[in-house]
Structure formats: C-alpha cells, structure tokens
Motif scaffolding. Structure first.
Motif, PDB file in Angstrom:
ATOM      1  N   ASN A 164     -33.643  46.576   1.231  1.00 31.72           N
ATOM      2  CA  ASN A 164     -34.884  46.169   0.580  1.00 31.72           C
ATOM      3  C   ASN A 164     -35.483  47.438  -0.012  1.00 31.72           C
ATOM      4  O   ASN A 164     -36.097  48.228   0.704  1.00 31.72           O
ATOM      5  CB  ASN A 164     -35.857  45.543   1.577  1.00 31.72           C
ATOM      6  N   PRO A 165     -35.302  47.676  -1.325  1.00 33.78           N
ATOM      7  CA  PRO A 165     -35.769  48.928  -1.928  1.00 33.78           C
ATOM      8  C   PRO A 165     -37.271  48.954  -2.168  1.00 33.78           C
ATOM      9  O   PRO A 165     -37.804  49.951  -2.644  1.00 33.78           O
ATOM     10  CB  PRO A 165     -35.006  48.977  -3.247  1.00 33.78           C
ATOM     11  N   GLY A 166     -37.957  47.867  -1.848  1.00 28.52           N
ATOM     12  CA  GLY A 166     -39.401  47.777  -2.043  1.00 28.52           C
ATOM     13  C   GLY A 166     -39.828  46.327  -2.007  1.00 28.52           C
ATOM     14  O   GLY A 166     -39.411  45.548  -2.868  1.00 28.52           O
ATOM     15  N   THR A 167     -40.621  45.949  -1.028  1.00 26.67           N
ATOM     16  CA  THR A 167     -41.035  44.559  -0.901  1.00 26.67           C
ATOM     17  C   THR A 167     -41.793  44.114  -2.151  1.00 26.67           C
ATOM     18  O   THR A 167     -42.744  44.772  -2.575  1.00 26.67           O
ATOM     19  CB  THR A 167     -41.925  44.360   0.339  1.00 26.67           C
ATOM     20  N   GLY A 168     -41.356  43.005  -2.722  1.00 24.81           N
ATOM     21  CA  GLY A 168     -41.976  42.499  -3.943  1.00 24.81           C
ATOM     22  C   GLY A 168     -41.341  43.012  -5.209  1.00 24.81           C
ATOM     23  O   GLY A 168     -41.699  42.570  -6.305  1.00 24.81           O
ATOM     24  N   SER A 169     -40.383  43.940  -5.101  1.00 21.72           N
ATOM     25  CA  SER A 169     -39.669  44.407  -6.293  1.00 21.72           C
ATOM     26  C   SER A 169     -38.736  43.306  -6.773  1.00 21.72           C
ATOM     27  O   SER A 169     -38.380  42.385  -6.032  1.00 21.72           O
ATOM     28  CB  SER A 169     -38.867  45.667  -5.973  1.00 21.72           C
ATOM     29  N   SER A 170     -38.320  43.388  -8.024  1.00 21.05           N
ATOM     30  CA  SER A 170     -37.429  42.356  -8.566  1.00 21.05           C
ATOM     31  C   SER A 170     -36.106  42.323  -7.810  1.00 21.05           C
ATOM     32  O   SER A 170     -35.512  41.244  -7.627  1.00 21.05           O
ATOM     33  CB  SER A 170     -37.185  42.605 -10.056  1.00 21.05           C
ATOM     34  N   HIS A 171     -35.642  43.484  -7.346  1.00 17.62           N
ATOM     35  CA  HIS A 171     -34.380  43.521  -6.612  1.00 17.62           C
ATOM     36  C   HIS A 171     -34.520  42.845  -5.257  1.00 17.62           C
ATOM     37  O   HIS A 171     -33.642  42.095  -4.820  1.00 17.62           O
ATOM     38  CB  HIS A 171     -33.904  44.967  -6.471  1.00 17.62           C
ATOM     39  N   HIS A 172     -35.624  43.091  -4.587  1.00 17.59           N
ATOM     40  CA  HIS A 172     -35.886  42.428  -3.311  1.00 17.59           C
ATOM     41  C   HIS A 172     -36.007  40.917  -3.500  1.00 17.59           C
ATOM     42  O   HIS A 172     -35.374  40.128  -2.788  1.00 17.59           O
ATOM     43  CB  HIS A 172     -37.173  42.992  -2.690  1.00 17.59           C
ATOM     44  N   LEU A 173     -36.785  40.490  -4.486  1.00 17.11           N
ATOM     45  CA  LEU A 173     -37.001  39.056  -4.698  1.00 17.11           C
ATOM     46  C   LEU A 173     -35.747  38.362  -5.208  1.00 17.11           C
ATOM     47  O   LEU A 173     -35.489  37.202  -4.876  1.00 17.11           O
ATOM     48  CB  LEU A 173     -38.161  38.847  -5.663  1.00 17.11           C
ATOM     49  N   GLY A 174     -34.939  39.064  -6.010  1.00 16.89           N
ATOM     50  CA  GLY A 174     -33.677  38.482  -6.459  1.00 16.89           C
ATOM     51  C   GLY A 174     -32.750  38.193  -5.291  1.00 16.89           C
ATOM     52  O   GLY A 174     -32.081  37.151  -5.236  1.00 16.89           O
ATOM     53  N   GLN A 175     -32.702  39.131  -4.339  1.00 10.22           N
ATOM     54  CA  GLN A 175     -31.899  38.910  -3.139  1.00 10.22           C
ATOM     55  C   GLN A 175     -32.450  37.748  -2.328  1.00 10.22           C
ATOM     56  O   GLN A 175     -31.693  36.889  -1.842  1.00 10.22           O
ATOM     57  CB  GLN A 175     -31.872  40.190  -2.298  1.00 10.22           C
TER      58      GLN A 175
END
Length: 330
Positions: A164-175
């Motif tokens: 989780n590179p940052g809660t609420g980041s697009s990468h986190h939410l995409g996962q």
C-alpha cells in the motif's frame, strides 16, 4: 536493480525535465495585481523520485524558468499524503502555495471527514497527465496472467503480500477494487511511496501489486518483475505485448492515475485562472509534452473548471468502494 540504481534513474528523469528549463529566459507576463511577486511553492505530498514528483517536475521546472518569480517543488511527505494535503488546505488562499493534486484529493471526505484535505478544501488549477500503471508480480511467483494470479491468491488466502504505497492513492484503490471484484484476501503492507515497495517486490518480500509503469519498467526488463496487465484503456507504447486490464478479463478494475495542480479553496478566481493558463501553455510546448509521453503518460491539459469536474466525479466514484472495504487512514 537495487535501491541505488532506482534512485539514479529517478534523478536522471528529474534532470531530463530540468535541462530545457535552464535554457529559457523568464518570458511570461505577470498576472492580476502583479501576481506573482514572490516565490510560489508547490507541495508534493509524496517522495522525490516517485511518479507524482516526476510528472509534476516535468512541467514545473520549465514553467518556473518563464514566470516572473520562481516556482519551487517541496516534497512534504508522511501520513499517506495527509501532511502535504493539509498543509496546502490550511495555507493562505493567495496562490503562493499549491498542491500536487492526486486522486487522494477526491477521496479526502471519505477518509478524513474531520480534517482539512477534502475536495471542498481545494480549487483545481490544471490537470496535467495520467501516467499508466501496471499489475506486476515478483518473478518468482508461479503466475503469468492475471487469472493465474487470482487463482493462486484464492488458494492461499492472506498469504500473498501486496504494497500500500499510500492510503487513498490510485494504486491503493486500484488494488482494493481488484480485491473487491475477485474476493481474494491478501496482506497489505504499508509503504511511504512506490520506490521502496519496488525494491521489496523485486526481492520477493512482496508478491504483486499495481505500480506506475515508468517505475516498474526497468525491473520488468531486468526480469525481476513480471508484468501481468496494464491498467489502461489501451496498450502502452513501452509494453505493446502486455494486455490491458480489460483484455486480461477484469474490465471493471480500470483505474486512471491522474495528477495535476490545485490551490487552496477561496483562492481568487483571477489568480487560479492565471495559474491554469500558465500550466496549459507549458503543456502545449512540444518538448514538455514529449517528457510526459516518454513515460507513456496521457497528457490531460484540463483547465480549472474541467479539473474540478474530474475531481467531483472521482469523489462520487470512490465513496462506495471505500465504505464497503472499510478503508481508513492509518
């Protein structure tokens, strides 16, 4: 590729962005009321060398060389981006403190309702670009496709590690969207940005994740990571043989990582308009667009009103997922 090599690549990207700016003389006229008459600061709430930093500097550096005053980037990290976000939200609404805006702006009210940093706390200035992301796996994981990955994760609930590179980041939410759609259970490991997560994934401490393509590409090419799908609507130039997330069988997991510039709410409209025009002029220059296109980024070049509309639509989109998954700031 080790940590030193990744840092060297990040520095090279930043240097490539800065060089043309150094060759230009200041040529832009001042805006309303002589704005700006002092240095403008743009706060990036993520680490230097990360994809947000690289995208913003590709535009900020050449623009700074042409404005009447300098435009400087300050990386103010921590608390999953909240420190930088709240710092800008609470700054004077005068145009001299700006934010490197990411999808975190559009999910603020769902994650931190009692804190500054919600979409209503900002005014969009300009949407810059949407660089592609890819789902990648550690090369030692016995999977070659997204469907094989989901099958493996389903057979080992809670055993595979993802960053989780940052809660609420697009990468986190995409996962999280992938987990919601497929029902797989994983172990989320918190990181301060993507670069340190990439090191751990290449060494097998992480098993898979959604990562910015430009950061993952060297490790994919070195055989340390295996690309499974591009989280894009169409295939990317750098990985033309990699299927899109829809082609891989998961069309409803498509997530766009967009980055732009925002100002504190109540910043005077003429100042917001002036700033937006300056960023759009910079994006219109061929060499600046080329820097973004070199990392396969889609150049958005949206003005203030269109960027505000994008943020509003994203706010509606993510609310339901965040509530259903019980996502909270750490």
């Amino acid at each position: 590729m080790d940590r030193r090599q990744l840092q060297t690549r990040a520095i090279a990207l930043l240097a490539a962005a800065a060089l043309p700016a150094a060759l230009r003389a200041q040529s832009r006229p001042a805006g309303p009321g002589g704005f700006p008459n002092k240095t403008i600061k743009l706060i990036v709430p993520y680490p230097a060398g990360g994809i947000v930093d690289v995208v913003l500097r590709a535009v900020v550096d050449p623009l700074s060389a042409e404005l009447p005053q300098r435009l400087l980037v300050e990386n103010r990290t921590g608390a999953d981006g909240r420190i930088g976000l709240t710092a800008v939200a609470q700054s004077p609404a005068d145009g001299y403190t700006l934010l490197a805006a990411t999808p975190l702006v559009s999910v603020g009210e769902h994650l931190m309702a009692d804190m500054a940093g919600r979409s209503k706390d900002f005014a969009g200035v300009c949407a810059i670009a949407a660089p592609p992301s890819v789902f990648v796996a550690w090369s030692g994981l016995p999977v070659k496709t997204m469907k094989e990955l989901i099958a493996l994760a389903s057979s080992k609930p809670g055993e595979l590690n993802v960053p989780n590179p940052g809660t609420g980041s697009s990468h986190h939410l995409g996962q999280e969207m992938l987990f919601e759609r497929t029902g797989i259970k994983v172990a989320n490991i918190n990181y301060r940005g993507q670069p340190p997560a990439l090191i751990d994934m290449a060494e097998g401490r992480l098993h898979f994740g959604m990562i910015s393509q430009s950061l993952a590409l060297p490790l994919i090419q070195a055989g340390k990571l295996r690309a499974l799908a591009a989280n894009t609507a169409k295939r990317t130039r750098s990985l033309p043989d990699l299927p899109t997330i829809a082609e891989a069988g998961f069309p409803d997991v498509l997530v766009q990582s967009w980055y732009g510039v925002a100002a504190p709410a109540r910043t005077p409209a003429p100042v917001v308009s002036y700033l937006g025009e300056q960023f759009l002029q910079t994006l219109a220059q061929v060499d600046n667009r080329a820097k973004l296109e070199a990392i396969d980024a889609e150049v958005l070049a949206l003005g203030a009103a269109a960027f505000d509309a994008l943020i509003a639509s994203e706010t509606l989109r993510w609310g339901a997922l965040i509530r259903k998954r019980g996502i909270k700031m750490g």
